[in-house]
Structures are given as structure tokens and as C-alpha cells.
Scaffold this motif. Structure first.
Motif, short mmCIF file in Angstrom:
data_model
loop_
_atom_site.label_atom_id
_atom_site.label_comp_id
_atom_site.label_asym_id
_atom_site.label_seq_id
_atom_site.Cartn_x
_atom_site.Cartn_y
_atom_site.Cartn_z
N ALA A 159 -3.89 1.33 4.95
CA ALA A 159 -4.43 0.33 4.03
C ALA A 159 -5.49 -0.56 4.69
CB ALA A 159 -3.29 -0.55 3.50
N ASN A 160 -5.81 -0.28 5.95
CA ASN A 160 -6.81 -1.07 6.68
C ASN A 160 -6.43 -2.54 6.72
OD1 ASN A 160 -9.18 -1.27 8.21
ND2 ASN A 160 -10.42 -1.79 6.41
N PRO A 201 16.91 -3.37 2.16
CA PRO A 201 16.10 -3.81 1.01
C PRO A 201 15.30 -5.07 1.33
CG PRO A 201 18.30 -3.18 0.29
CD PRO A 201 18.32 -3.14 1.80
N GLY A 202 14.01 -5.01 1.01
CA GLY A 202 13.14 -6.16 1.26
C GLY A 202 12.58 -6.24 2.66
N HIS A 203 12.94 -5.28 3.53
CA HIS A 203 12.43 -5.32 4.91
C HIS A 203 11.39 -4.23 5.20
CE1 HIS A 203 14.98 -8.35 6.91
NE2 HIS A 203 15.86 -8.05 5.98
N GLY A 204 11.27 -3.26 4.33
CA GLY A 204 10.31 -2.18 4.56
C GLY A 204 9.38 -2.05 3.36
N GLY A 205 9.01 -0.81 3.02
CA GLY A 205 8.16 -0.60 1.85
C GLY A 205 6.84 -1.34 1.97
N GLY A 206 6.57 -2.19 0.99
CA GLY A 206 5.30 -2.91 0.97
C GLY A 206 5.18 -3.97 2.04
N GLY A 214 2.86 -9.02 4.15
CA GLY A 214 2.37 -7.90 3.36
C GLY A 214 1.01 -7.42 3.79
N PRO A 215 0.68 -6.15 3.53
CA PRO A 215 -0.62 -5.61 3.97
C PRO A 215 -1.80 -6.28 3.28
CG PRO A 215 0.57 -4.04 2.58
CD PRO A 215 1.52 -5.13 2.89
N ALA A 216 -1.64 -6.70 2.01
CA ALA A 216 -2.76 -7.36 1.33
C ALA A 216 -3.08 -8.69 1.99
CB ALA A 216 -2.42 -7.57 -0.15
N GLN A 217 -2.04 -9.46 2.37
CA GLN A 217 -2.26 -10.73 3.06
C GLN A 217 -2.93 -10.49 4.41
OE1 GLN A 217 2.09 -11.65 2.50
NE2 GLN A 217 1.29 -13.74 2.44
N ALA A 218 -2.43 -9.49 5.14
CA ALA A 218 -3.00 -9.20 6.46
C ALA A 218 -4.47 -8.81 6.34
CB ALA A 218 -2.21 -8.07 7.12
N ARG A 219 -4.79 -7.99 5.36
CA ARG A 219 -6.18 -7.56 5.18
C ARG A 219 -7.07 -8.73 4.82
NH1 ARG A 219 -5.08 -3.59 2.28
NH2 ARG A 219 -5.26 -4.61 0.24
N ALA A 220 -6.57 -9.66 4.00
CA ALA A 220 -7.36 -10.82 3.61
C ALA A 220 -7.65 -11.72 4.81
CB ALA A 220 -6.62 -11.61 2.54
N VAL A 221 -6.65 -11.94 5.67
CA VAL A 221 -6.87 -12.78 6.84
C VAL A 221 -7.80 -12.09 7.82
CG1 VAL A 221 -5.77 -13.93 8.79
CG2 VAL A 221 -4.65 -13.95 6.56
N MET A 267 -11.63 6.93 20.08
CA MET A 267 -10.67 7.88 19.53
C MET A 267 -10.26 7.45 18.12
SD MET A 267 -8.29 8.50 22.90
CE MET A 267 -7.38 9.85 22.12
N THR A 268 -10.10 8.44 17.22
CA THR A 268 -9.76 8.12 15.84
C THR A 268 -8.49 8.83 15.43
OG1 THR A 268 -11.17 9.92 15.04
CG2 THR A 268 -12.17 7.74 15.21
N ALA A 269 -7.84 8.24 14.40
CA ALA A 269 -6.63 8.82 13.84
C ALA A 269 -7.00 9.89 12.83
CB ALA A 269 -5.81 7.71 13.19
N PRO A 270 -6.03 10.69 12.35
CA PRO A 270 -6.33 11.77 11.42
C PRO A 270 -7.06 11.33 10.15
CG PRO A 270 -4.12 12.04 12.30
CD PRO A 270 -4.62 10.72 12.79
N HIS A 271 -6.81 10.11 9.66
CA HIS A 271 -7.46 9.66 8.44
C HIS A 271 -8.82 9.00 8.70
CE1 HIS A 271 -5.95 5.78 9.75
NE2 HIS A 271 -4.71 6.24 9.71
N GLY A 272 -9.33 9.12 9.94
CA GLY A 272 -10.66 8.65 10.26
C GLY A 272 -10.75 7.25 10.82
N ARG A 273 -9.68 6.47 10.77
CA ARG A 273 -9.68 5.13 11.33
C ARG A 273 -9.41 5.21 12.82
NH1 ARG A 273 -6.63 0.52 9.88
NH2 ARG A 273 -8.42 -0.43 10.89
N ALA A 274 -9.77 4.13 13.52
CA ALA A 274 -9.47 4.06 14.95
C ALA A 274 -7.97 4.09 15.17
CB ALA A 274 -10.07 2.79 15.54
N LEU A 275 -7.57 4.55 16.35
CA LEU A 275 -6.15 4.56 16.68
C LEU A 275 -5.58 3.15 16.65
CD1 LEU A 275 -5.98 7.06 19.69
CD2 LEU A 275 -5.38 7.50 17.31
N LEU A 276 -4.30 3.07 16.36
CA LEU A 276 -3.59 1.80 16.37
C LEU A 276 -3.62 1.14 17.74
CD1 LEU A 276 -0.36 2.86 14.48
CD2 LEU A 276 -1.72 0.86 13.85
N HIS A 277 -3.53 -0.18 17.73
CA HIS A 277 -3.22 -0.95 18.94
C HIS A 277 -1.81 -1.50 18.77
CE1 HIS A 277 -7.27 -0.66 20.50
NE2 HIS A 277 -7.73 -1.02 19.32
N LEU A 278 -1.01 -1.38 19.79
CA LEU A 278 0.37 -1.85 19.74
C LEU A 278 0.68 -2.72 20.96
CD1 LEU A 278 2.30 1.37 18.63
CD2 LEU A 278 1.69 -0.60 17.21
#
Length: 371
Positions: free
Chosen positions: A308-309, A275-280, A231-238, A1-12
Motif C-alpha cells: 500500500a506504499n 481480532p483488531g490486531h491484524g488485517g487493516g 493503519g496504513p492510510a494514516q501512515a501513508r498520509a504522514v 534492490m527492489t521487491a517483486p512488486h517493484g517497490r524498494a525492499l523493506l527496511h526493518l
């Protein structure tokens, strides 16, 4: 199953950790709530360093009163016997009808070592002698060996090995039993296992790969890696690093799920993130990244990281379990379901099915029965 943007559904997934709770009913209540939200699994931490209930035993109590959600206790590989650990995890898989996982962890402290008469400076080396290597490297190397031998033991009794033939009186087909003859740096195991092959073949192995020494073990043996980054960039790198390392070990990197670990404090109701807890990204704390705000803001953060994968999903640790898990399920998860990013029901019955992971083939059966 895929999400609207074409990626697989989230795992939570969510942690059930509760400070100083000795009432099994509270864990049952929280696991049932998480199941109503169709979460992939719940985890329950454990360590020899603190008094409290045994995580694996607690989730064995939870298993009969839940039907679909995965159950993942922490069981350390330090100061424990690999044969006993794999048998206990396999038993949980049977009790839960294929919903067990195992969060592999190591015991680092001198306090824990002294409980077992082991000097905190004495660490395993390949020769079996003591070494001056950094503790985490040696302990995670041992953890990898335990993960390896556990899988071999789960395969040591083929599916259908238990015959229970009334005519002959035979209970086991010995042609389907296999010795593993494993020699590790600090232990050896002959096998076969005393427990029939688990319903999932191999219960799901989970490793917190936040620290570098744990990443090789996660990449080589884990089905799910948890990564606590802000951050998402760190997560993607790992995530990229883990997948590349897994491929280097000859694994299909698509067989490894990487979940971002995040503490959540939803005490502000429907307010936006502080502030500092959401956004990026959430705020980094001594305990790891923390989101503080409302369920809507958390849903936005999760959706942004998913676009952001950055990760395959999230492992969320409520600051106040009863309050935050309820707001997570009824608020954040409901919003993600409405946006088509997360399932609304369980399409299968096992944890491997929730995660989109195949049931492993039995290495000994595939080899034509050779042990």
C-alpha cells in the motif's frame, strides 16, 4: 534492490528496550540476534526520567561484538550540551566503523528539568528568554538547532584532517579545520569538533515524528522518521506530509526514510492475529499501535502495508524482548526474505548503506575551504 512488486525492499529495525536490565550481555545477545536477521538497525531508548544504563554507552559495548547492524541510542537534546552530544555520537560511529545513528529526543517532564535545576515552565525561546509557548514546540525547535549544529561540527574537520606527519610533528592540517560559529536560541558553538569526521560523514539522525511538533524537525533534519499509527492510510498520509515538508526545506524527499512504529506481542506462537490486531491495522493502545498474534500474521501485515506504499519499513518494539525478537527474526523476517521483500544479507558495511542513503558531502570542503 527492489521487491517483486517493484517497490524498494523493506527496511526493518527493532528496539532493544528491556525493563530494569543492568546486564550488558542481554543487550549484546539481542543485538547479535537482530544482526542474524539482517535488520537495518536496533534502537535503545533512554530518558532522564528513569534510572538505568546509559543507552549510548551500552551500544558502545555492543559495537565491538557486532559487525554490520546499525546502532541507534536515544540521546536527548534537552539539558545536554550540543558539543558533547555530537562528539559522543561521532565516537560511536568510529567505534562501530560507520554503524552509528542517533535518535533525537526531548525531555518534557518537570522531574527531568529539576534534575538540572531548571523550572519545568521555563522553555527556550529564540531570544534566549523564557516563553509560554507549548512545551513540545519550543523543545523540538531547540532539538532542531542541536541536530543542525551537530552536522556542522561533524563537517568541521574534513576527511583527512589528521595528518600525523612525523617529519614536521604536525598532527592536524589546520587548513582542513573549520569554525562553525553557530548561534542558536539557547546556545552558541564555535567549533571545530574534537573528534575526526565520522566514517559516515554524518551518523544517521532518527526522530520519532508521531507527534505534530516533532514533524518539522524530522522533515528538516532526520534521515529516518518513526511514525506510530494504527493503519496504513494514516501512515501513508504522514509519510506524504513529511516528504512534502522536507521538499519545502530544500531537501530531496528521497533522502528521508519513514518507518512505521509498531509494538509486537508474538506470544501466541503461530496463531493468527487476535481480532483488531491484524488485517487493516493493529490495535491502538496507550503506548501506541500493538500487533498481537503469530509471526506469519505479522509478516502478512507488514507485506500489506508495504504494497500500500504506507511506509518505507517498520520499527518493531517487542513486548517480551527475548521471546518476541527470536520469533520475529526466525519467523516473520524469514518469511519476508522468502517472499523477496527483505534482504538476506548486508550488501554494505555502514548504516547509511543499509538504508540506501548517500554519505553527505562536507559543506566546508565543497565551499572550497571557506569557513
Amino acid at each position: 534492490m527492489t521487491a517483486p512488486h517493484g517497490r524498494a525492499l523493506l527496511h526493518l529495525a527493532a528496539a532493544l528496550d528491556q525493563r530494569a536490565s543492568h546486564d550488558a550481555a542481554t543487550f549484546v545477545e539481542q543485538a547479535q540476534l537482530a544482526e542474524r536477521g539482517a535488520l537495518d538497525f536496533v534502537t535503545l531508548g533512554d530518558t532522564f526520567a528513569r534510572p538505568g544504563l546509559d543507552a549510548l554507552a551500552v551500544l558502545s559495548r555492543v559495537a565491538p561484538v557486532t559487525r554490520r547492524i546499525g546502532l541507534v541510542p536515544t540521546v536527548t537534546t534537552t539539558h545536554t550540551e550540543p558539543f558533547h552530544v555530537q562528539a559522543a555520537v561521532a565516537t560511536l560511529d568510529w567505534v562501530s566503523r560507520g554503524r552509528a545513528g542517533w535518535q533525537i529526543e526531548v525531555s518534557r517532564t518537570g522531574t527531568e528539568a529539576r534534575l538540572f535545576g531548571r523550572r519545568s515552565s521555563e522553555l527556550p525561546a529564540p531570544s534566549g528568554r523564557m516563553t509560554s509557548l507549548p512545551p513540545s514546540e519550543a523543545l523540538w525547535r531547540e532539538a532542531g538547532e542541536v541536530a543542525d549544529v551537530a552536522a556542522r561540527l561533524w563537517d568541521s574537520r574534513e576527511d583527512g584532517a589528521e595528518t600525523r606527519d612525523e617529519a614536521t610533528g604536525l598532527r592536524v592540517d589546520r587548513n582542513k579545520l573549520h569554525q562553525v560559529d553557530f548561534e542558536g536560541g539557547t546556545f552558541s558553538v564555535k567549533g571545530p569538533s574534537s573528534v575526526p569526521r565520522p566514517p559516515q560523514g554524518h551518523p544517521v539522525r532518527v526522530v520519532d515524528a508521531t507527534e505534530a511538533p516533532a514533524r518539522r524537525t524530522a522533515a528538516r533534519y532526520a534521515d529516518v522518521a518513526l511514525v506510530r499509527v494504527a493503519g496504513p492510510a494514516q501512515a501513508r498520509a504522514v509519510r506524504t506530509e513529511l516528504r512534502q515538508t522536507a521538499a519545502g526545506f530544500g531537501r530531496d524527499p528521497d533522502g528521508l526514510r519513514v518507518l512505521a512504529g509498531l509494538g509486537v506481542d508474538l506470544g501466541d506462537g503461530e496463531r493468527a492475529a487476535e481480532p483488531g490486531h491484524g488485517g487493516g491495522g493493529p490495535r491502538q493502545t496507550a503506548q501506541g499501535p500493538l500487533y498481537r498474534g503469530g509471526p506469519v500474521g505479522l509478516a502478512e501485515l507488514i507485506a500489506a502495508w508495504h504494497r500500500a506504499n504506507a511506509a518505507d519499513g517498520f520499527h518493531l518494539t517487542p513486548v517480551e524482548p527475548r521471546r518476541d525478537l527470536e520469533r520475529l527474526v526466525n519467523g516473520t523476517v524469514a518469511l519476508l526474505q522468502h517472499r523477496g521483500l527483505f534482504r538476506t544479507f548486508y550488501p554494505g558495511s555502514t548504516l547509511r548503506e543499509h538504508l540506501g542513503l548517500a554519505r553527505p558531502a562536507n559543506r566546508y570542503a565543497v565551499a572550497g575551504g571557506a569557513s
